[in-house]
Enzyme design. Structure first.
Site, short mmCIF file in Angstrom:
data_model
loop_
_atom_site.label_atom_id
_atom_site.label_comp_id
_atom_site.label_asym_id
_atom_site.label_seq_id
_atom_site.Cartn_x
_atom_site.Cartn_y
_atom_site.Cartn_z
N ASP A 162 0.82 -1.22 0.00
CA ASP A 162 0.00 0.00 0.00
C ASP A 162 0.85 1.26 0.00
O ASP A 162 0.66 2.16 -0.83
CB ASP A 162 -0.94 0.00 1.21
N SER A 178 -2.47 -9.06 3.93
CA SER A 178 -2.32 -7.79 4.63
C SER A 178 -1.80 -8.12 6.02
O SER A 178 -2.51 -8.74 6.83
CB SER A 178 -3.66 -7.06 4.70
#
Length: 411
Positions: free
Chosen positions: A16, A177
């Site tokens: 990200d 994640s």
């Protein structure tokens, strides 16, 4: 020459935040200053400067605040006994207010007009970061790309980086994640988004052995506390960070502290994740056992209420609030007697209590023993029961008077 405006980016080097650097330059024409707050994520900080600069950042700060994280955030939360929804030891949540506080520090130092974070519009971290920034520097602008850009998934982010010639150390099949600090490691995404699927611990776990890989022999460990603060492991005095590293190693070896959690996020939806908290699980359990030994009934009961509220405040990102500070003051007052030693036997994911002692123990063997002692007269119980049950007797007399007493149904 007009100077570019600056933005501070909360940078981890993951997918990200790697994607965000070129996006910020492309859409805001900012000078991007990357800041990595080291809360004990270990080797994840290696090679970050090269990666950040190659992605387009003007500089990178790496700020090691691991000791502050342990002493000022982890231990106070552990002393509170805060466990979110009876399972989650708040590993990601505890770190966010400290990270955000340091981001504010660098924003003020650099004269930046904004702080940018990589939290998604569905997650908790956006709330935690932004509440802290608001509490400490309300004039700063906040940029949250996941709420405004055209990228809709981690797959899209990977494609964006490929288009901008940015190297990645991940692929679509392993892009969980993850959030790591000295306290825990979380895993979300991919097949974990389906609660019906059993997680492949052998593929996922990094801090802990699977139960199958854990040793076939048990191991004993003891933890010493002084006023609620862990001070030694197996009789060896250590600082808080060293204690946590030691217990992570011991607990991880035996598969301690792995949970599969479906939690209620701040924004209203549920999420599913696998969390590893080996050392933290041992500390929480040891601390709880000491409180069982040293607290009177009323104090213990009320502290459970405090623990629940404290966990919600931490989870929701409300660390810098008057209520959290007041609850911490209450906790610190109660911890003055939480001193002693707790011993466990560890075996394949299990923590078995193997002894506990404290100079402030309220367990009195002469009173509690099945053998009659001088401090307890069995005949005293009769009067106590009559008084304790008086409201029930009064109600029964009323029901009897009104023909409302229970009548057994004949077969």
């Amino acid at each position: 020459m007009k100077m570019k405006k600056k933005v501070i980016l909360a940078y981890s080097g993951g997918l990200d935040t790697t994607t965000i650097i070129p996006w910020l330059r492309e859409n805001y024409d900012y000078e991007v200053i990357a800041v990595c707050i080291d809360v004990g994520q270990g080797s994840e900080t290696e090679g970050l400067e090269e990666r950040a600069l190659e992605s387009g950042a003007s500089k990178l700060y790496i700020d090691d605040v691991t000791d502050i994280f342990v002493n000022d955030y982890v231990i106070p939360t552990m002393k509170a006994g805060a466990v979110y929804e009876n399972k989650y030891l708040l590993g990601t949540s505890i770190a966010r207010p400290l990270i955000a506080e340091r981001l504010v520090h660098y924003a003020l130092k650099e004269g930046a007009e904004a702080i940018c974070h990589g939290a998604t519009g569905k997650g908790n971290d956006q709330v935690r970061f932004e509440l802290t920034i608001t509490a400490l520097a309300p004039h700063l602008k906040i940029i949250a790309p996941w709420r405004i850009w055209d990228i809709k998934s981690r797959e899209d982010a990977i494609e964006y980086c490929i288009m901008h010639d940015i190297k990645l150390n991940m692929n679509k099949d392993t892009s969980y994640s993850r959030d790591k600090n000295l306290w825990h490691l979380s895993h979300e995404g991919l097949e974990l988004e389906n609660p019906a699927i059993e997680p492949n611990h052998k593929k996922i776990l990094q801090m802990c052995n699977t139960l199958e890989e854990a040793p076939d022999e048990s191991e004993y460990v003891s933890i010493d506390f002084e006023e609620g603060i862990p001070v030694a492991v197996n009789g060896m005095k250590m600082d808080g960070t060293s204690i946590l590293r030691t217990l992570n190693s011991i607990g991880g070896k035996h598969g301690i502290g792995v949970i599969d959690l479906i939690e209620n996020r701040v924004v209203g939806m549920k999420s599913r994740g696998i969390y590893e908290t080996p050392g933290g699980t041992i500390l929480y359990k040891a601390h709880q056992e000491l409180e069982h030994l040293c607290f009177d009934k009323e104090t213990y009961s009320f502290k459970q209420i405090v623990a629940t509220k404290f966990s919600e405040l931490v989870y929701n990102g409300q660390w810098f609030t008057p209520l959290r500070e007041a609850l911490s003051a209450f906790v610190d007052e109660t911890q003055q007697i939480i001193t002693g030693t707790v011993r466990f036997k560890l075996y394949k994911g299990n923590l078995v209590l193997a002894g506990i002692e404290s100079p402030f123990s309220l367990y009195n063997e002469e009173i509690s023993s099945f053998s009659t002692g001088e401090l307890y007269n069995h005949k005293d119980a009769e009067g106590f029961i009559k008084l304790f049950g008086l409201p029930m007797k009064v109600r029964a007399l009323m029901k009897e008077k009104n023909n409302m007493l229970y009548e057994e149904v004949e077969e």
